[in-house]
Each structure stands twice: as C-alpha cells, then as structure tokens.
Design a protein around this motif. Structure first.
Motif, mmCIF file in Angstrom:
data_model
loop_
_atom_site.group_PDB
_atom_site.id
_atom_site.type_symbol
_atom_site.label_atom_id
_atom_site.label_comp_id
_atom_site.label_asym_id
_atom_site.label_seq_id
_atom_site.Cartn_x
_atom_site.Cartn_y
_atom_site.Cartn_z
ATOM 1 N N LEU A 47 -13.369 -5.565 -24.670
ATOM 2 C CA LEU A 47 -14.001 -5.754 -25.984
ATOM 3 C C LEU A 47 -13.757 -7.159 -26.554
ATOM 4 N N ASN A 48 -12.520 -7.642 -26.437
ATOM 5 C CA ASN A 48 -12.188 -8.909 -27.117
ATOM 6 C C ASN A 48 -12.964 -10.126 -26.609
ATOM 7 N N PRO A 49 -13.172 -10.274 -25.278
ATOM 8 C CA PRO A 49 -13.941 -11.444 -24.829
ATOM 9 C C PRO A 49 -15.372 -11.459 -25.391
ATOM 10 N N ILE A 50 -15.951 -10.278 -25.615
ATOM 11 C CA ILE A 50 -17.310 -10.218 -26.194
ATOM 12 C C ILE A 50 -17.248 -10.595 -27.673
ATOM 13 N N ALA A 51 -16.218 -10.099 -28.376
ATOM 14 C CA ALA A 51 -16.036 -10.456 -29.791
ATOM 15 C C ALA A 51 -15.839 -11.970 -29.939
ATOM 16 N N GLU A 52 -15.108 -12.570 -28.976
ATOM 17 C CA GLU A 52 -14.881 -14.022 -29.028
ATOM 18 C C GLU A 52 -16.199 -14.788 -28.961
ATOM 19 N N MET A 68 9.764 -6.450 -27.401
ATOM 20 C CA MET A 68 8.611 -6.268 -26.515
ATOM 21 C C MET A 68 7.781 -7.539 -26.504
ATOM 22 N N SER A 69 7.620 -8.104 -25.314
ATOM 23 C CA SER A 69 6.747 -9.270 -25.158
ATOM 24 C C SER A 69 5.505 -8.766 -24.436
ATOM 25 N N GLY A 70 4.408 -8.664 -25.161
ATOM 26 C CA GLY A 70 3.211 -8.013 -24.604
ATOM 27 C C GLY A 70 2.500 -8.854 -23.570
ATOM 28 N N THR A 71 1.683 -8.183 -22.739
ATOM 29 C CA THR A 71 0.909 -8.888 -21.711
ATOM 30 C C THR A 71 -0.124 -9.811 -22.335
ATOM 31 N N SER A 72 -0.529 -9.515 -23.581
ATOM 32 C CA SER A 72 -1.513 -10.386 -24.240
ATOM 33 C C SER A 72 -0.928 -11.779 -24.482
ATOM 34 N N GLY A 73 0.414 -11.871 -24.481
ATOM 35 C CA GLY A 73 1.063 -13.186 -24.537
ATOM 36 C C GLY A 73 0.942 -13.890 -25.873
ATOM 37 N N ASP A 74 0.889 -13.120 -26.973
ATOM 38 C CA ASP A 74 0.756 -13.804 -28.263
ATOM 39 C C ASP A 74 2.059 -13.899 -29.042
ATOM 40 N N GLY A 75 3.037 -13.063 -28.729
ATOM 41 C CA GLY A 75 4.286 -13.143 -29.482
ATOM 42 C C GLY A 75 5.288 -12.092 -29.062
ATOM 43 N N LEU A 76 6.433 -12.120 -29.753
ATOM 44 C CA LEU A 76 7.531 -11.205 -29.459
ATOM 45 C C LEU A 76 7.671 -10.212 -30.612
ATOM 46 N N CYS A 102 -6.309 5.387 -18.842
ATOM 47 C CA CYS A 102 -7.551 6.155 -19.034
ATOM 48 C C CYS A 102 -8.788 5.307 -18.786
ATOM 49 N N SER A 103 -8.757 4.078 -19.297
ATOM 50 C CA SER A 103 -9.910 3.180 -19.225
ATOM 51 C C SER A 103 -9.420 1.810 -19.694
ATOM 52 N N PRO A 104 -10.243 0.775 -19.526
ATOM 53 C CA PRO A 104 -9.884 -0.471 -20.208
ATOM 54 C C PRO A 104 -9.975 -0.250 -21.720
ATOM 55 N N PHE A 105 -9.519 -1.229 -22.510
ATOM 56 C CA PHE A 105 -9.825 -1.178 -23.950
ATOM 57 C C PHE A 105 -10.088 -2.606 -24.417
ATOM 58 N N ASN A 106 -9.116 -3.244 -25.072
ATOM 59 C CA ASN A 106 -9.395 -4.582 -25.620
ATOM 60 C C ASN A 106 -9.685 -5.648 -24.568
ATOM 61 N N LEU A 107 -9.237 -5.430 -23.325
ATOM 62 C CA LEU A 107 -9.509 -6.428 -22.283
ATOM 63 C C LEU A 107 -11.004 -6.637 -22.075
ATOM 64 N N MET A 110 -10.759 -5.747 -14.233
ATOM 65 C CA MET A 110 -11.762 -6.232 -15.196
ATOM 66 C C MET A 110 -12.659 -7.246 -14.505
ATOM 67 N N GLU A 111 -12.004 -8.213 -13.835
ATOM 68 C CA GLU A 111 -12.743 -9.318 -13.214
ATOM 69 C C GLU A 111 -13.614 -8.852 -12.056
ATOM 70 N N GLU A 112 -13.080 -7.907 -11.260
ATOM 71 C CA GLU A 112 -13.779 -7.531 -10.031
ATOM 72 C C GLU A 112 -14.750 -6.371 -10.212
ATOM 73 N N VAL A 113 -14.467 -5.471 -11.155
ATOM 74 C CA VAL A 113 -15.250 -4.236 -11.247
ATOM 75 C C VAL A 113 -16.041 -4.122 -12.546
ATOM 76 N N PHE A 114 -15.344 -4.122 -13.676
ATOM 77 C CA PHE A 114 -15.997 -3.796 -14.951
ATOM 78 C C PHE A 114 -16.902 -4.916 -15.478
ATOM 79 N N THR A 115 -16.347 -6.139 -15.550
ATOM 80 C CA THR A 115 -17.101 -7.242 -16.161
ATOM 81 C C THR A 115 -18.422 -7.518 -15.435
ATOM 82 N N PRO A 116 -18.448 -7.529 -14.079
ATOM 83 C CA PRO A 116 -19.737 -7.766 -13.417
ATOM 84 C C PRO A 116 -20.810 -6.724 -13.790
#
Length: 357
Positions: A188-193, A12-20, A181-186, A238-244
């Motif tokens: 939360l993580n940018p705020i944690a960063e 599995m190569s995830g959409t987060s793009g960090d590894g296999l 169901c909803s967003p999750f880490n998409l 995320m970009e168009e709806v939630f983040t704004p």
C-alpha cells in the motif's frame, strides 16, 4: 501463589527502518500474567544510521561489526536518556536488535546491536539475540510474538498485526499457531507515495477507488494462499510476485489501493472464519494498519459483522512488539519457555536470549 513483579524496557527496531521503539513495561505474575505499558517513546534514527541499517546486508565483515557496536552504543545512550528523563529504573533492557540476515535454512539469523555495548552505555542488564537458539533447534526463529499473545492476551481469539506484512496468531487444537496472512503496508505505501504521501491516511484514497474484479481474482489466486499452516512472506515476494501482478493491471493508483484492500479483507476474513470456534470471536488488531479505517470496514463486511474488535489503546497498537520483547526477556530471566515449537517448527520449545551484565 506469591506475586512476582518485573519492570523492564523492551526495544524494537522495525524492518521499516524508521526508528527505535522503547517501551517501559511492568509485568506481574499471579495466577496469570498482567502487564502495564508505563512509558513509551519512538526515537527516530539519525539519517546516516537509518541508511546504514537499511544497507547493513551489503557491508563487508569489518564494517558490519563496527555498525553492530555503534548501534549497540546508540541504543544504550537512548535507554539511559529515557530512564533519566522519566526518572525510572529497570531490571533489564530486552532488545530485538536490527535483523540483517535471516536464513534459517542455513542455520543463520543475525540481529545487530551489540549486547556489551548496550549494557555499558545504558548501565543495565541486557538480553538480546532471541532468535538464534530456536534456529539451532531447527526452527524458523520467527515469529516470536505469539508466546506473548498467548500469555498476555488469553481472552483474545485472534491477534493480528498489520505492519509491512499482515500476520495472525491464535490457539488451535490446544496449541499456539501463527503465520503471515498477506502483505499489508509493503504494497500500500509505495502507491500512496506516488500520490504524494508516505501512507494512505485512514484508507481515504482506497475508499475513493473502485475494486477491479480481474485484479482481485489474480491476487486471490497467488500461490502463497494455497499453502496451509506455517508460512511467511518477505520483501522478495513483493518484488517477484505481488508487485508485477499489480503493475500489469494498468489501473489508476486509487483503484489499485481499493482492490488490494479488498483482497486483504477477503484473505483475513477467510482465516478468521476457518479457525474460529466461536460465533463472535474477539480480535485484537495492532500495527500501523490498525488505523486504516477503510480496511476495517471491508473486513467487517467480509465477516458479516460477526466479530468483536478489541478496543486497544494507541500505545498498545504502536508498542505491542516492544512490550512483548520486554516480556520475552522476563521469561528468559525466569528460565521459562519464550519460544514455541508449535509456531517456529523447532524440535522443542526453548528459552532463548543472551544475557549481558
């Protein structure tokens, strides 16, 4: 009935793009399916490969084909090293590949990681391209995991995966259904960063924040939550709806985290309450969000503690998707359904995947 035993490697190569993720799994069929995770490893992508994969949708045709082959070779080499190191052999490698384009309305879904290259480098039979047949049958080509939830976890009422997006799968009126169901880490993580870490460990920062009622109501009123049935979220949402909406609130980072987590708990609890046919449903939670203990406390609060959390091993939490892609390959080899029309809205159930070798 006789037993059938299969050892395969799921990739599995995830959409987060960090590894296999590599999962060496054993599946056995008696009256029902049994599975075992025998060996697992996550191989981080080399920096240049990770960047190429993240930007693959911007490449020209020739560059994309070269990356397809090179990524197939790279995966094959790591499968071979994994097998040598663990002294294992497998019937097949079942690879999800890396999604570059997913536009089912145009009849298109593309996952790269060339099957012949992977076959030659690993020395094993390969099954990949699990989504395209369903798309050609008019389906979304996603999600594919619910057939694995149904056959490998029949005793679980709700299978929830908390990755970039939170999704759920369950039996409903005699068939399997699943949706985001909803967003999750998409979110939360940018705020944690901004607070200095890649993610909010255990939800500690969210716990320190205060829930803002105004932002909470705005999030709960987002149009996505009005739709019933099959639905999905992507990065674009995320970009168009939630983040704004979140940015306009002007809250501190910790208050944003606390409010977003409360929002997720309300949305997930509502789904479980709406679809549950039991007083105390059993719930399996996997993906990175399964370690967000503050979210789990808020979910428990919203459910009034009327649920039973299935105690999953860390291996299952982290490698469930790789495990299930291994299983989809086994079903494909057996010529059995591995993609459910009730989930993807295709014309019929199908057995997808291309076999190499």
């Amino acid at each position: 009935m006789g037993t059938s035993n299969y050892q395969v490697i799921g990739l599995m190569s995830g959409t987060s793009g960090d590894g296999l993720d590599l999962a060496h799994c054993q599946f056995e069929k008696t009256e029902k399916w049994h599975f075992e995770l025998l060996n697992t490893v996550t191989v981080p992508f080399p920096k240049s490969l990770g960047e190429q994969l993240r930007n693959a949708h911007l490449l020209n045709s020739l560059e994309l084909h070269i990356l397809d082959v090179n990524f197939g070779k790279w995966m094959g080499e790591h499968v071979k090293m994994f097998c040598q190191e663990k002294k294992i052999s497998a019937l097949a490698v079942c690879s999800h590949g890396h999604t570059v384009f997913h536009q089912p309305q145009k009849g298109l879904t593309l996952q790269i990681g060339n099957g012949w290259a992977l076959h030659q480098r690993s020395g094993l039979k390969v099954i990949n391209d699990f989504r395209m047949l369903d798309v050609q049958l008019g389906g979304q080509g996603a999600p594919l995991v619910p057939i694995g939830d149904q056959l490998l976890f029949p005793e679980i009422d709700f299978c929830i995966n908390l990755g970039g997006i939170a999704n759920i799968s369950m039996q409903w009126e005699g068939k399997r259904i699943a949706f985001d169901c909803s967003p999750f880490n998409l979110l939360l993580n940018p705020i944690a960063e901004k607070l200095g870490m890649p993610y909010d460990q255990n939800g500690n920062w969210a716990r320190e924040g205060t829930v803002n009622q105004e932002l909470l109501e705005k999030l709960n009123q987002i149009l996505f939550y009005q739709f019933k049935g099959a639905k999905s979220l992507g990065r674009e949402d995320m970009e168009e709806v939630f983040t704004p909406v979140i940015q306009r609130s002007g809250l501190s980072d910790k208050d944003k985290l606390a409010t977003i987590v409360e929002h997720y708990a309300i949305q997930l609890a509502a789904i479980i309450q709406n679809y549950s046919r039991k007083e105390i449903p059993r719930v399996l939670i996997t993906g990175g969000g399964a370690y967000h203990s503050y979210f789990l406390e808020r979910l428990d609060h919203q459910l009034k503690s009327k649920w039973e959390k299935f105690e999953a091993s860390n291996e299952l939490i982290e490698f469930k998707e790789a495990l299930i892609f291994g299983f989809l390959g086994v079903l494909r080899l057996r010529g059995e359904t591995n993609c459910l029309a009730s989930v993807t809205h295709a014309k019929i159930d199908s057995s997808g995947g291309t076999i190499f070798g």
